[in-house]
Design a protein around this motif. Structure first.
Motif, PDB file in Angstrom:
ATOM      1  N   MET A 152      58.936   7.395 -32.349  1.00 26.42           N
ATOM      2  CA  MET A 152      57.589   7.940 -32.476  1.00 26.42           C
ATOM      3  C   MET A 152      56.697   6.887 -33.114  1.00 26.42           C
ATOM      4  N   LYS A 153      55.531   6.661 -32.537  1.00 24.14           N
ATOM      5  CA  LYS A 153      54.636   5.629 -33.041  1.00 24.14           C
ATOM      6  C   LYS A 153      53.326   6.265 -33.490  1.00 24.14           C
ATOM      7  N   THR A 154      53.042   6.189 -34.776  1.00 26.63           N
ATOM      8  CA  THR A 154      51.771   6.643 -35.327  1.00 26.63           C
ATOM      9  C   THR A 154      51.625   6.033 -36.708  1.00 26.63           C
ATOM     10  N   VAL A 162      57.075  18.340 -41.377  1.00 24.53           N
ATOM     11  CA  VAL A 162      57.367  17.130 -42.168  1.00 24.53           C
ATOM     12  C   VAL A 162      56.227  16.929 -43.165  1.00 24.53           C
ATOM     13  N   PRO A 163      56.452  16.158 -44.215  1.00 27.33           N
ATOM     14  CA  PRO A 163      55.362  15.894 -45.164  1.00 27.33           C
ATOM     15  C   PRO A 163      54.270  15.051 -44.514  1.00 27.33           C
ATOM     16  N   SER A 164      53.072  15.147 -45.045  1.00 25.87           N
ATOM     17  CA  SER A 164      52.011  14.238 -44.625  1.00 25.87           C
ATOM     18  C   SER A 164      52.340  12.861 -45.195  1.00 25.87           C
ATOM     19  N   MET A 165      52.312  11.843 -44.349  1.00 29.66           N
ATOM     20  CA  MET A 165      52.743  10.529 -44.824  1.00 29.66           C
ATOM     21  C   MET A 165      52.314   9.447 -43.846  1.00 29.66           C
ATOM     22  N   GLU A 166      52.263   8.227 -44.359  1.00 27.70           N
ATOM     23  CA  GLU A 166      52.080   7.063 -43.496  1.00 27.70           C
ATOM     24  C   GLU A 166      53.441   6.616 -42.998  1.00 27.70           C
ATOM     25  N   MET A 167      53.483   6.104 -41.795  1.00 27.59           N
ATOM     26  CA  MET A 167      54.759   5.725 -41.216  1.00 27.59           C
ATOM     27  C   MET A 167      54.546   4.687 -40.125  1.00 27.59           C
ATOM     28  N   ALA A 168      55.607   3.960 -39.829  1.00 31.80           N
ATOM     29  CA  ALA A 168      55.595   3.036 -38.692  1.00 31.80           C
ATOM     30  C   ALA A 168      56.357   3.712 -37.554  1.00 31.80           C
ATOM     31  N   GLU A 169      56.946   2.942 -36.666  1.00 29.54           N
ATOM     32  CA  GLU A 169      57.792   3.544 -35.631  1.00 29.54           C
ATOM     33  C   GLU A 169      58.960   4.259 -36.296  1.00 29.54           C
ATOM     34  N   SER A 175      47.817  15.921 -43.061  1.00 31.61           N
ATOM     35  CA  SER A 175      48.114  17.305 -43.436  1.00 31.61           C
ATOM     36  C   SER A 175      47.364  18.259 -42.522  1.00 31.61           C
ATOM     37  N   GLY A 176      48.065  19.327 -42.106  1.00 30.42           N
ATOM     38  CA  GLY A 176      47.463  20.331 -41.258  1.00 30.42           C
ATOM     39  C   GLY A 176      47.279  19.925 -39.816  1.00 30.42           C
ATOM     40  N   HIS A 177      47.823  18.767 -39.439  1.00 34.38           N
ATOM     41  CA  HIS A 177      47.690  18.307 -38.057  1.00 34.38           C
ATOM     42  C   HIS A 177      48.995  18.492 -37.301  1.00 34.38           C
ATOM     43  N   LEU A 178      48.859  18.730 -36.012  1.00 30.98           N
ATOM     44  CA  LEU A 178      50.000  18.883 -35.115  1.00 30.98           C
ATOM     45  C   LEU A 178      50.120  17.622 -34.271  1.00 30.98           C
ATOM     46  N   ILE A 207      67.597  18.432 -34.018  1.00 41.64           N
ATOM     47  CA  ILE A 207      66.657  17.331 -33.868  1.00 41.64           C
ATOM     48  C   ILE A 207      66.542  16.647 -35.214  1.00 41.64           C
ATOM     49  N   LEU A 208      66.698  15.320 -35.236  1.00 43.36           N
ATOM     50  CA  LEU A 208      66.605  14.546 -36.470  1.00 43.36           C
ATOM     51  C   LEU A 208      65.400  13.621 -36.365  1.00 43.36           C
ATOM     52  N   PHE A 209      64.548  13.664 -37.381  1.00 42.99           N
ATOM     53  CA  PHE A 209      63.342  12.847 -37.387  1.00 42.99           C
ATOM     54  C   PHE A 209      63.317  11.986 -38.637  1.00 42.99           C
ATOM     55  N   GLY A 210      63.099  10.675 -38.484  1.00 42.39           N
ATOM     56  CA  GLY A 210      62.917   9.814 -39.637  1.00 42.39           C
ATOM     57  C   GLY A 210      64.049   8.845 -39.830  1.00 42.39           C
ATOM     58  N   ALA A 211      64.115   8.280 -41.040  1.00 42.65           N
ATOM     59  CA  ALA A 211      65.113   7.258 -41.355  1.00 42.65           C
ATOM     60  C   ALA A 211      66.516   7.812 -41.218  1.00 42.65           C
ATOM     61  N   THR A 212      67.466   6.932 -40.893  1.00 45.82           N
ATOM     62  CA  THR A 212      68.842   7.388 -40.676  1.00 45.82           C
ATOM     63  C   THR A 212      69.519   7.829 -41.967  1.00 45.82           C
TER      64      THR A 212
END
Length: 511
Positions: free
Chosen positions: A219-221, A192-199, A226-229, A163-168
């Motif tokens: 994924m949209k958020t 993954v690190p705690s971070m701000e992100m777009a789609e 941190s510490g969240h699932l 499974i690959l998550f994030g930028a290519t």
């Protein structure tokens, strides 16, 4: 005799007393200097057997020191006790604590993680604590610096491998050892690190028998806390991409007439080279040093070669050659020939002028198909000019194709050896595909001049096999040119472009 018995009795009593003594205690335990650490109060993280933490003493004006402690008690609980196993920092002299111990030296969440279904890689979790005051009795409660992503999947017998998550460019990768997808829900978790992100794109890779499969999602958020699932909705695995193979060759064919008498109408080595390529079951080929309708060869060599292969072709003129009233389109240059199953959507030529002492212009032919890009080049002869050409073609191809999702394969006679400036310049932006083995002269090779590369920041691909072709059953490769051909079997993804990637809004929880 009584004296002997008395001595034996005394020895026995001494042994008994020795055996009844308490075992020697660890000095740290005797002094009460075991570490007590707590997991974050919120969430479900608990200590596990084998957990190791790093403690650091980093005081102003003193050399930094560190030590590693291992869990001695508290497995399965939020509060644990730790015993020192290495290093010099005592239990009352530290300023910082890190979990796992490796994060002291590698503070970033690892890009590649490993897990089986339903578990996550604990080594990817990043916890830390810093003593902000001088109070050595301050309670040590670690803080979480990571978020946990949960993907719940079903399928039809596919074996999920990654499974690959994030930028290519550099996604977080979860390598999966046991992930057969069936009717029962399988859960896969990635830290993954705690971070701000777009789609953000998520790519699921699987194998169905011998077929490579891919499924894309988004994924949209706005914030991974941190510490969240963050849990995806239950998803059925439906491939949006499969893999295909490309057997690719490059050959400086020396106008198909090396070691032959000059005859303007002769096909020369065209039949032999066509037979060699058929022997390799080549799908597409890039060629250098071709004549077209000139005094030396009064027909289109590339067209004839492609006809014998049953292929289409594209010619790139480097310069006019042998032009007169009978040869108005006389030319010399490079070419691409390829199976008719490939749909070409664009082609163009990158020209290199006659730098300095160069006797002739050189070009790079670029052919873009639906799923990959091929570039064939014959570099200038002199080192300084070859370097300029490498810089120019790289800039042009990066501008057009970086981040566009298509692999770009560059093949050519580079007129440079592996340690030369041209090759070193190319390796900044290109990954070498073929081995750096001698390719010239074909009779007794002493130089590596011919290469295949792939653009680093383009689409994904896999090298299945590559070689310098040193022999064929169907022809004498030592006579057909002064170069040896190079060959690679490549695998690339084929996406269903019409299928839009759905956007998933995950549920948020505490872990």
């Amino acid at each position: 005799m009584k004296k002997v018995n008395s001595l034996l009795l005394m020895a026995l009593l001494l042994m008994t007393a020795a055996c009844s003594e308490k075992p020697e205690q660890d000095p740290e335990m005797e002094k009460g200097r075991m570490l007590e650490l707590s997991m974050p109060s919120s969430g479900s993280l608990v200590w596990a057997a084998g957990d190791k933490i790093a403690v650091v003493e980093n005081r102003e004006g003193a050399a930094r020191q560190s030590a590693v402690y291992e869990l001695a008690g508290g497995a399965g609980q939020k509060r644990g006790t730790f015993r020192k196993i290495s290093g010099k920092v005592s239990a009352d002299a530290f300023t910082d604590v890190f979990f796992p111990a490796t994060s002291m030296e590698q503070p970033e969440v690892p890009v590649v993680q490993y897990a089986t279904a339903g578990t996550f890689d604990r080594e990817a979790v990043r916890l830390s604590w810093h003593r902000s005051s001088g109070d050595q009795n301050e309670e040590v409660v670690l803080e979480n610096g990571t978020s946990l992503l949960t993907f719940r999947l079903t399928g039809n017998g596919e074996k999920l491998s990654e499974i690959l998550f994030g930028a290519t460019e550099e996604p977080y990768r979860l390598k999966i050892s046991k992930g057969t997808l069936g009717n029962e829900v399988q859960t896969f978790q990635l830290v993954v690190p705690s971070m701000e992100m777009a789609e953000t794109p998520v790519l699921f890779k699987a194998v169905d028998g011998q077929n490579q499969l891919e499924m894309g999602r988004k994924m949209k958020t706005t914030l991974l806390k941190s510490g969240h699932l963050y849990q995806f909705p239950l998803t059925g695995f439906q491939p949006t991409a499969t893999y295909e193979e490309l057997k690719l060759a490059f050959y400086n064919v020396a106008v198909f007439s090396k070691n032959l008498d000059s005859d303007p109408s002769s096909e020369g080595h065209i039949p032999a080279i066509a037979a060699m390529m058929k022997e390799k079951q080549v799908d597409a080929m890039l060629l250098a040093e071709l004549d077209r309708n000139n005094k030396r060869h009064d027909y289109d060599q590339l067209e004839v070669f492609a006809g014998k292969m049953g292929w289409n072709s594209i010619f790139a003129k480097a310069f006019d050659y042998g032009k007169d009233i009978f040869h108005l389109d006389a030319a010399y240059g490079n070419g691409a020939a390829y199976d008719k199953k490939y749909k070409v959507i664009d082609s163009f030529t990158i020209k290199f002028p006659k730098f300095g002492q160069e006797r002739e212009d050189r070009v790079c032919l670029v052919v873009e198909s639906e799923h990959f890009v091929l570039a064939g080049v014959h570099m200038p002869l002199y080192a300084e000019n070859s370097l300029k050409a490498a810089e120019k073609l790289t800039k042009e191809l990066k501008t057009r194709y970086s981040g566009k999702g298509k692999p770009v394969f560059l093949c050519g006679d580079m007129n440079a050896r592996p340690g030369d400036a041209t090759i070193l310049e190319l390796k900044k932006d290109w990954s070498r595909i073929t081995p750096e083995e001698f390719t010239c002269p074909a009779t007794t090779p002493t130089k590596c001049l011919d290469y295949m590369f792939a653009l680093k920041d383009a689409g994904s691909y896999e090298v299945i096999f590559s070689e310098v072709c040193k022999g064929f059953r169907s022809g004498d490769v030592k006579r057909t040119s002064d170069h040896l051909p190079i060959f690679a079997v490549l695998r690339y993804p084929v996406f269903n472009a019409e299928e839009a990637l759905p956007v998933e809004e995950p549920l948020d929880g505490i872990w």
